[in-house]
Each structure stands twice: as C-alpha cells, then as structure tokens.
Design a protein around this motif. Structure first.
Motif, PDB file in Angstrom:
ATOM      1  N   PRO A  19      73.528 -44.449 -49.565  1.00 13.49           N
ATOM      2  CA  PRO A  19      74.798 -43.877 -50.013  1.00 13.49           C
ATOM      3  C   PRO A  19      75.732 -43.539 -48.846  1.00 13.49           C
ATOM      4  O   PRO A  19      76.941 -43.754 -48.929  1.00 13.49           O
ATOM      5  CB  PRO A  19      74.386 -42.603 -50.755  1.00 13.49           C
ATOM      6  CG  PRO A  19      72.964 -42.804 -51.112  1.00 13.49           C
ATOM      7  CD  PRO A  19      72.382 -43.711 -50.083  1.00 13.49           C
ATOM      8  N   CYS A  20      75.158 -43.040 -47.711  1.00 11.77           N
ATOM      9  CA  CYS A  20      76.011 -42.676 -46.567  1.00 11.77           C
ATOM     10  C   CYS A  20      76.708 -43.916 -46.017  1.00 11.77           C
ATOM     11  O   CYS A  20      77.879 -43.861 -45.626  1.00 11.77           O
ATOM     12  CB  CYS A  20      75.192 -41.974 -45.478  1.00 11.77           C
ATOM     13  SG  CYS A  20      73.838 -42.957 -44.822  1.00 11.77           S
ATOM     14  N   CYS A  21      75.996 -45.054 -46.003  1.00  6.73           N
ATOM     15  CA  CYS A  21      76.587 -46.287 -45.467  1.00  6.73           C
ATOM     16  C   CYS A  21      77.647 -46.839 -46.430  1.00  6.73           C
ATOM     17  O   CYS A  21      78.652 -47.404 -45.989  1.00  6.73           O
ATOM     18  CB  CYS A  21      75.511 -47.336 -45.222  1.00  6.73           C
ATOM     19  SG  CYS A  21      74.307 -46.840 -43.972  1.00  6.73           S
ATOM     20  N   ARG A  22      77.413 -46.649 -47.737  1.00  6.42           N
ATOM     21  CA  ARG A  22      78.436 -47.080 -48.714  1.00  6.42           C
ATOM     22  C   ARG A  22      79.726 -46.286 -48.500  1.00  6.42           C
ATOM     23  O   ARG A  22      80.821 -46.826 -48.539  1.00  6.42           O
ATOM     24  CB  ARG A  22      77.926 -46.903 -50.145  1.00  6.42           C
ATOM     25  CG  ARG A  22      76.949 -47.996 -50.559  1.00  6.42           C
ATOM     26  CD  ARG A  22      76.845 -48.094 -52.069  1.00  6.42           C
ATOM     27  NE  ARG A  22      76.092 -46.977 -52.643  1.00  6.42           N
ATOM     28  CZ  ARG A  22      74.754 -46.952 -52.717  1.00  6.42           C
ATOM     29  NH1 ARG A  22      74.039 -47.979 -52.262  1.00  6.42           N
ATOM     30  NH2 ARG A  22      74.132 -45.923 -53.238  1.00  6.42           N
ATOM     31  N   GLU A 112      77.148 -40.957 -40.879  1.00  8.77           N
ATOM     32  CA  GLU A 112      75.999 -40.039 -40.868  1.00  8.77           C
ATOM     33  C   GLU A 112      74.751 -40.632 -40.235  1.00  8.77           C
ATOM     34  O   GLU A 112      74.142 -40.023 -39.374  1.00  8.77           O
ATOM     35  CB  GLU A 112      75.677 -39.601 -42.301  1.00  8.77           C
ATOM     36  CG  GLU A 112      76.701 -38.633 -42.862  1.00  8.77           C
ATOM     37  CD  GLU A 112      76.410 -38.293 -44.318  1.00  8.77           C
ATOM     38  OE1 GLU A 112      75.237 -38.072 -44.653  1.00  8.77           O
ATOM     39  OE2 GLU A 112      77.379 -38.287 -45.116  1.00  8.77           O
ATOM     40  N   CYS A 113      74.341 -41.818 -40.700  1.00  9.61           N
ATOM     41  CA  CYS A 113      73.079 -42.372 -40.193  1.00  9.61           C
ATOM     42  C   CYS A 113      73.361 -43.438 -39.133  1.00  9.61           C
ATOM     43  O   CYS A 113      74.508 -43.731 -38.815  1.00  9.61           O
ATOM     44  CB  CYS A 113      72.240 -42.946 -41.332  1.00  9.61           C
ATOM     45  SG  CYS A 113      72.695 -44.616 -41.817  1.00  9.61           S
ATOM     46  N   GLU A 114      72.299 -44.038 -38.611  1.00 13.35           N
ATOM     47  CA  GLU A 114      72.454 -45.018 -37.523  1.00 13.35           C
ATOM     48  C   GLU A 114      73.177 -46.284 -37.967  1.00 13.35           C
ATOM     49  O   GLU A 114      73.788 -46.964 -37.154  1.00 13.35           O
ATOM     50  CB  GLU A 114      71.075 -45.402 -36.978  1.00 13.35           C
ATOM     51  CG  GLU A 114      70.573 -44.427 -35.952  1.00 13.35           C
ATOM     52  CD  GLU A 114      69.314 -44.916 -35.266  1.00 13.35           C
ATOM     53  OE1 GLU A 114      68.815 -46.003 -35.632  1.00 13.35           O
ATOM     54  OE2 GLU A 114      68.837 -44.205 -34.368  1.00 13.35           O
TER      55      GLU A 114
HETATM   56 ZN   LIG Z   1      74.410 -44.606 -43.323  1.00 11.94          ZN
END
Ligand SMILES: [Zn+2]
Length: 299
Positions: A19-22, A112-114
């Motif tokens: 979801p963070c990447c979306r 948020e993430c890598e």
């Molecule tokens: Zn992400």
C-alpha cells in the motif's frame, strides 16, 4: 510504437504490491501531472493504460477518482480532472500538501519503505517523463514545472545511485540523463527491465556497427595513403624522364624499380620487391624508392 511509449506501457503494467508503494506511485503521477495545486489537479496522457492506472491509484489511495474530460483543442488522449473541491482537499491531505504552495516540494513522508522511491519515480515518469529511442541517441528526462521539486529530486535520485542533471527549458525544469548506463539503471530501477534489455541490445548492435565502420574507415585511409605515395613515386619517375630524357641517369638497381613503378602504379612495395629479379624485401624497395625521390629532387 515509439520507445517512450513502449517504456510507459511496460511501467504502466507494474502494480506495486505494498500500500505504501501504491501511495508513492500515485503521488508521483499526481505531482508530475498537468496541474497539482489550488487551481486544480489534473493529468493529461495519450495512454489509456496510464489514464486507467491514475484513476485506479487515486481511488485506492485517496478514495476519489478523477473525471475524464475532453482534452483541450489540439491535444490528443485523455484529460483527467479532479473537479470537486472536497476531492482536492482529500488528495492534498493524503499527500501532506496544503494545495497552496507557491512552488511544490517533494514530501518525503510519502516515501515509507525501501521500494517507495522506485514507485514514486515510476509514477513521476509516467506523467512527466520521456525517453529517446536508443537508435537516435541517449536521453531520458523528467520535466517538472516546480523549482523546489526540481531541487528536491536530484538528492532522491542520488540515493538511488542515479546522477541526474537539471536544465531550465521554457519555464520548466528538466531533469535528465545522457549516459546510456544511467538510462539503463534508471529504467531498471523504475521497473522497465524489458526496455533496459532492448536499449542494451540496440547499443550493442550500434557498437558493432561503429567498430566495423571505424575499421573500414581506417582501411580506406590506409589505401588512400598507399595510393598517394604511389602517385608521388610515379610523378618523381616522370620528372626524371622529362629532365634527363630517360631513366639511364639512375643507377641500375634504381632504374629497375623506377621502371616497375611506372608500369605498375597500383603495386604495393612488397609486390614491387617480389617482381624484381632477384626479389628484394619491402624495406629494400622502400630504400630504393627514397633514393629515386631524392634523385628526382636534384634533377
Ligand atoms: Zn513502499
């Protein structure tokens, strides 16, 4: 299909798993869109796949979808507009913007993430990027209208191992790559692995073609040099004949070479040497030729 269209089709087919990447990808698409501010939020694209992806991601991430409008006159494709002020508010809130920024910045909280940086840049490229066909040259760019964003992006690229350059063009800021390796890295990073392979393939074919051309040019230059040298030798022999009424003024070993050269303007020095009786090495012929040239200068 142009290379840029092919790259975008490949990138538009990628669906981030997290979801963070979306959210990061939706953010990139919205920021790189036609407008992202109090005057409106819109995206213009010729690609049905990009239009569908933008609508899908905004719906998933912000809970509101854009309307598809007739594009302005002279523009092909899809014009996706968020018209409702409440939707504007929701989108700005989701991405942590006020919608009143004079010069938009990159809000790092949306990464948020890598993998979020890759998703964000993929989204940005889909809405404001383009790449030249490797057949024509190496150029990949992102074109953004915001000064602050253009200053925030290079450090993000650098963190991903990509060294982007910036230039101003008609009020926009263009972030671009010119080196094929950087373009390959950027495409791979965004998820266009197929396009990277295609680019590497074209580059390899071009390299082989260039090398072959260089060898041919080099050989042509050598042939040119040999022909020029033979012409100079012929001219020297003719001058001796004119000035002295023949070749008898030359010592016998030079006379023989001069006669052979006169009869065989295309022969190489090695071939001249082989035609002599007894045969003489290439360097032996070279010395005799030099003596003939020196002789011609004195008569
Ligand atoms: Zn992400």
């Amino acid at each position: 299909m142009s290379f840029a269209t092919q790259v975008k089709a490949e990138l538009a087919a990628v669906r981030p798993a997290l979801p963070c990447c979306r959210k990061a990808q939706a953010y990139g698409m919205a920021q790189g869109g036609h407008a992202f501010g109090y005057a409106g939020i819109s995206l213009q694209t010729e690609s049905a796949a990009i239009a569908a992806l933008y609508a899908e991601l905004l719906q998933q991430v912000c809970g509101c979808g854009p309307l598809v409008r007739q594009p302005p006159a002279g523009v092909r494709g899809f014009h996706l507009v968020t018209a409702d002020p409440a939707d504007h508010r929701r989108i700005f809130d989701t991405f942590g913007h006020t919608g009143r920024e004079v010069s938009l910045r990159l809000n790092r909280a949306n990464l948020e993430c890598e993998q979020c940086a890759a998703a964000y840049l993929r989204g940005l490229f889909l809405s404001c990027g383009t790449v030249t066909s490797p057949e024509r040259g190496y150029h990949l760019e992102f074109c953004v209208p915001y000064y602050n964003l253009s200053r925030d992006l290079p450090p993000l690229f650098a963190e991903c191992g990509l060294h982007v350059r910036t230039v101003r063009r008609k009020g926009d800021y263009v972030l671009y790559f010119k080196e094929s390796e950087q373009i390959e890295d950027c495409l791979t990073f965004m998820g266009a692995v197929g396009a990277t392979l295609e680019l590497m393939n074209v580059k390899m074919v071009k390299d082989i073609r260039n090398k072959t051309n260089r060898v041919i040019n080099c050989e042509n230059a050598n042939i040119g040099k040999t022909a020029a040298a033979a012409a100079a030798q012929l001219a020297a022999v003719r001058h001796i004949i004119q000035a002295t009424g023949g070749l008898d003024a030359l010592p016998p070993e030079l006379r023989e070479v001069a006669r052979l050269r006169q009869d065989n303007p295309d022969m190489s020095l090695r071939e001249l040497g082989e035609a002599l009786d007894p045969p003489v090495s290439r360097s032996g012929v070279y010395h005799r030729i030099h003596r003939i040239l020196a002789f011609a200068q004195e008569v």
